[in-house]
Design an enzyme around this catalytic site. Structure first.
Site, PDB file in Angstrom:
ATOM      1  N   SER A  13       9.281 -37.564   3.214  1.00  0.00           N
ATOM      2  CA  SER A  13      10.673 -37.181   3.483  1.00  0.00           C
ATOM      3  C   SER A  13      10.859 -35.903   4.270  1.00  0.00           C
ATOM      4  O   SER A  13       9.996 -35.020   4.290  1.00  0.00           O
ATOM      5  CB  SER A  13      11.424 -37.085   2.160  1.00  0.00           C
ATOM      6  OG  SER A  13      11.638 -38.389   1.687  1.00  0.00           O
ATOM      7  N   GLN A  70      13.037 -43.718   3.990  1.00  0.00           N
ATOM      8  CA  GLN A  70      11.637 -43.938   3.639  1.00  0.00           C
ATOM      9  C   GLN A  70      11.442 -45.435   3.509  1.00  0.00           C
ATOM     10  O   GLN A  70      12.165 -46.109   2.758  1.00  0.00           O
ATOM     11  CB  GLN A  70      11.320 -43.260   2.300  1.00  0.00           C
ATOM     12  CG  GLN A  70      11.170 -41.765   2.381  1.00  0.00           C
ATOM     13  CD  GLN A  70       9.828 -41.379   2.989  1.00  0.00           C
ATOM     14  OE1 GLN A  70       8.807 -41.435   2.337  1.00  0.00           O
ATOM     15  NE2 GLN A  70       9.830 -40.964   4.235  1.00  0.00           N
ATOM     16  N   LEU A 111      10.601 -52.035   1.034  1.00  0.00           N
ATOM     17  CA  LEU A 111      11.293 -51.081   0.166  1.00  0.00           C
ATOM     18  C   LEU A 111      11.893 -49.932   0.959  1.00  0.00           C
ATOM     19  O   LEU A 111      11.246 -49.397   1.858  1.00  0.00           O
ATOM     20  CB  LEU A 111      10.292 -50.539  -0.856  1.00  0.00           C
ATOM     21  CG  LEU A 111      10.740 -49.399  -1.763  1.00  0.00           C
ATOM     22  CD1 LEU A 111      10.250 -49.636  -3.188  1.00  0.00           C
ATOM     23  CD2 LEU A 111      10.224 -48.053  -1.267  1.00  0.00           C
ATOM     24  N   ARG A 159       6.586 -30.584  -0.316  1.00  0.00           N
ATOM     25  CA  ARG A 159       7.052 -31.552   0.690  1.00  0.00           C
ATOM     26  C   ARG A 159       8.575 -31.532   0.833  1.00  0.00           C
ATOM     27  O   ARG A 159       9.265 -30.775   0.188  1.00  0.00           O
ATOM     28  CB  ARG A 159       6.608 -32.963   0.286  1.00  0.00           C
ATOM     29  CG  ARG A 159       7.053 -33.400  -1.091  1.00  0.00           C
ATOM     30  CD  ARG A 159       6.621 -34.825  -1.402  1.00  0.00           C
ATOM     31  NE  ARG A 159       6.963 -35.191  -2.748  1.00  0.00           N
ATOM     32  CZ  ARG A 159       6.131 -35.125  -3.790  1.00  0.00           C
ATOM     33  NH1 ARG A 159       4.876 -34.707  -3.627  1.00  0.00           N
ATOM     34  NH2 ARG A 159       6.544 -35.460  -4.999  1.00  0.00           N
ATOM     35  N   ASP A 160       9.067 -32.394   1.703  1.00  0.00           N
ATOM     36  CA  ASP A 160      10.497 -32.659   1.905  1.00  0.00           C
ATOM     37  C   ASP A 160      11.235 -31.509   2.590  1.00  0.00           C
ATOM     38  O   ASP A 160      12.218 -30.964   2.057  1.00  0.00           O
ATOM     39  CB  ASP A 160      11.200 -33.015   0.574  1.00  0.00           C
ATOM     40  CG  ASP A 160      10.472 -34.106  -0.183  1.00  0.00           C
ATOM     41  OD1 ASP A 160       9.704 -34.852   0.442  1.00  0.00           O
ATOM     42  OD2 ASP A 160      10.667 -34.216  -1.419  1.00  0.00           O
ATOM     43  N   ASP A 178      14.103 -42.695  -0.132  1.00  0.00           N
ATOM     44  CA  ASP A 178      14.926 -41.532   0.231  1.00  0.00           C
ATOM     45  C   ASP A 178      15.595 -41.650   1.600  1.00  0.00           C
ATOM     46  O   ASP A 178      14.955 -42.077   2.562  1.00  0.00           O
ATOM     47  CB  ASP A 178      14.071 -40.266   0.350  1.00  0.00           C
ATOM     48  CG  ASP A 178      13.169 -40.015  -0.814  1.00  0.00           C
ATOM     49  OD1 ASP A 178      13.123 -40.833  -1.733  1.00  0.00           O
ATOM     50  OD2 ASP A 178      12.479 -38.976  -0.780  1.00  0.00           O
TER      51      ASP A 178
HETATM   52  C1  FRU Z   1      11.235 -38.646  -3.413  1.00  0.00           C
HETATM   53  C2  FRU Z   1       9.850 -38.606  -2.772  1.00  0.00           C
HETATM   54  C3  FRU Z   1       9.690 -37.402  -1.892  1.00  0.00           C
HETATM   55  C4  FRU Z   1       8.621 -37.860  -0.946  1.00  0.00           C
HETATM   56  C5  FRU Z   1       8.976 -39.298  -0.742  1.00  0.00           C
HETATM   57  C6  FRU Z   1       7.823 -40.235  -0.514  1.00  0.00           C
HETATM   58  O1  FRU Z   1      11.589 -39.931  -3.804  1.00  0.00           O
HETATM   59  O2  FRU Z   1       8.846 -38.648  -3.774  1.00  0.00           O
HETATM   60  O3  FRU Z   1       9.373 -36.217  -2.576  1.00  0.00           O
HETATM   61  O4  FRU Z   1       8.609 -37.146   0.261  1.00  0.00           O
HETATM   62  O5  FRU Z   1       9.659 -39.699  -1.906  1.00  0.00           O
HETATM   63  O6  FRU Z   1       8.302 -41.513  -0.244  1.00  0.00           O
END
Ligand code: FRU
Length: 485
Positions: free
Chosen positions: A106, A62, A43, A165-166, A46
């Site tokens: 992410s 991701q 899969l 996060r991110d 992001d």
């Molecule tokens: C968004 C998310 C991010 C996270 C990532 C994990 O789709 O949920 O917030 O970092 O995917 O895969």
């Protein structure tokens, strides 16, 4: 739908040999993309670490290697010289430290001097599965492999939930400082963005405060993947509000929106000029990220994930799912955001077809519609029935996209009909079709519509209202579906 145990989803990848069979089994799928970045196995979700560095565009996604499931996430690396032709470069970040033991989630990239820096979320979980998110960094080594800093730049803050996060890093010239935006949720379960600052990329980070966005204090349950860019002197803030329903978006609780306004880094306030807008009106567009180091004050470069966190897609049966969008260029025209496919994508055009109503499996369509109400239907049967229909209601200035006529139906519970509101009459439609996606640009990019779509062998036709004109181009492939891990 296959059931996965936690052990299966969070299995660590030790060697490429463990997944080569998965790759072999999917390369011949009818739905493998020809000019979109897609998961080498399993899969993709992001886009991460997107930026220009020493003549090369770097992009990560991701990646869960094991199948069409959100489990242990890696960053998978692809590179390009033109944002159109992409080469698989292998695993980028691996979840192999204490701080990211349950996933390298992410984040973004920034090029400075000789180095490309990656900022990512270390998704740590303890034995009781309690999550602690860390903001971590790595530097791309000469061999193209990232070298992680031994310690995170910072950990989570107690005044917010586990959802922090991110990291999106930006350099603000007039403050001579770096800022990191973090997607967050407060303890009242409201979406927020947090801001950290430093004079240096890899050290000295401190919490500057919460981003204030007047009018958006109760908007969304978590702001995933916040991202900011300047275009033509204006700031554009995008994020993916989660755990919330928004008007006109069916039952979906995941969205990707933008605000145009002004960002004040002294008061940490983003003052929007108006209400939020959808970055894309389609069924599947999420977690979009601006590229770093574009160095053009008048445009931004953006890529998104064709997919939504809670959705499921037919290729799950084949053990893979996901695709990146094509790269887009964003500009401001008369104060409005306009999005178009990246310049140069026309170079993929191969043959121009005389428009006999058949649709190649991957192609580009340019359609002009007559004034008034009109219909433009894609993926119909040869007799014009079924397919994904687009009806333009001139009085409402709205295009209604309805995919209930497709043979393969999916995510029916979220909704299969969506509207695209336009500001003026519908004039032109540009469509980019790949083998499992469709991206539509209305009126020279004033609105876009991106979705997965899985046509069967008998769904390769289109119809248009009398008086409409369609030009169809076959395209040349621009991604190689090779196994590099
Ligand atoms: C968004 C998310 C991010 C996270 C990532 C994990 O789709 O949920 O917030 O970092 O995917 O895969």
């Amino acid at each position: 739908m296959r059931e996965w145990t936690r052990e299966e989803r969070y299995r660590v990848l030790h060697s490429a040999d463990e997944i080569v069979g998965l790759h072999d089994s999917i390369v011949s799928s009818d739905y493998r993309q020809k000019y979109h970045v897609q998961p080498v196995t399993g899969l993709s979700s992001d886009p991460n670490g997107f930026g220009y560095h020493k003549g090369v565009w770097h992009l990560y996604y991701q990646w869960c290697p094991w199948g069409a499931v959100h489990g242990l996430k890696y960053w998978y690396h692809v590179t390009s010289e033109d944002l159109i032709h992409w080469t698989n470069a292998g695993v980028g970040l691996k979840p192999d430290t204490f701080y990211d033991n349950r996933g390298t989630h992410s984040g973004s990239a920034f090029s400075s001097g000789d180095d490309l820096y990656l900022f990512y979320t270390g998704n740590h979980r303890d034995d009781d599965w309690v999550r602690t998110p860390y903001t971590c960094a790595a530097k791309l080594g000469k061999d193209g492999k990232p070298v992680k800093l031994p310690e995170p730049l910072f950990g989570p803050r107690d005044e917010y939930s586990e959802h922090q996060r991110d990291p999106k890093i930006v350099y603000v010239e007039d403050k001579k400082k770096y800022f990191i935006f973090i997607g967050a949720q407060n303890l009242d379960l409201k979406g927020r963005a947090l801001i950290y600052e430093s004079d240096d990329l890899l050290e000295g980070w401190s919490f500057a405060g919460e981003l204030k966005v007047p009018g958006f204090e109760s908007f969304g349950g978590m702001w995933e993947c916040p991202c900011i860019v300047k275009i033509g002197g204006k700031d554009i803030l995008i994020f993916s509000p989660q755990y919330t329903k928004l008007p006109g978006r069916g039952e979906s609780t995941n969205h990707n929106i933008y605000l145009i306004g002004n960002m004040d880094y002294d008061t940490l306030t983003f003052t929007p000029d108006g209400d939020y807008q959808f970055l894309d009106f389609g069924f599947d567009f999420y977690a979009a990220q601006f590229a770093a180091n574009v160095n053009d004050p008048d445009k931004a470069i953006l890529i998104g994930w064709i997919g939504l966190p809670d959705n499921h897609y037919p290729t799950e049966e084949e053990d893979w799912e996901g695709s990146m969008s094509i790269v887009r260029e964003l500009r401001l025209v008369d104060g409005k955001l306009v999005q178009n496919p990246v310049e140069g994508i026309e170079g993929l055009r191969d043959e121009k077809l005389d428009g006999d109503g058949t649709l190649p499996t991957f192609c580009e369509l340019i359609a002009e519609v007559p004034d008034g109400d009109s219909d433009f239907n894609l993926f119909t049967k040869a007799d014009g029935s079924g397919g994904m229909t687009m009806h333009y209601d001139a009085a409402q200035k709205t295009v209604r996209v309805d995919r209930r006529g497709m043979d393969k139906r999916f995510n029916e519970q979220v909704g299969e009909v969506l509207d695209v509101p336009l500001t003026g009459p519908l004039k032109n439609i540009r469509v980019l079709i790949d083998r499992c996606s469709v991206e539509i640009f209305f009126n020279d990019g004033e609105a876009t519509f991106t979705s997965h779509i899985y046509p069967t062998d008998s769904e390769h036709n289109y119809t248009i209202t009398e008086g409409g004109k369609v030009t169809v181009y076959t395209l040349k492939p621009s991604v190689i579906d090779d196994f590099v891990v």
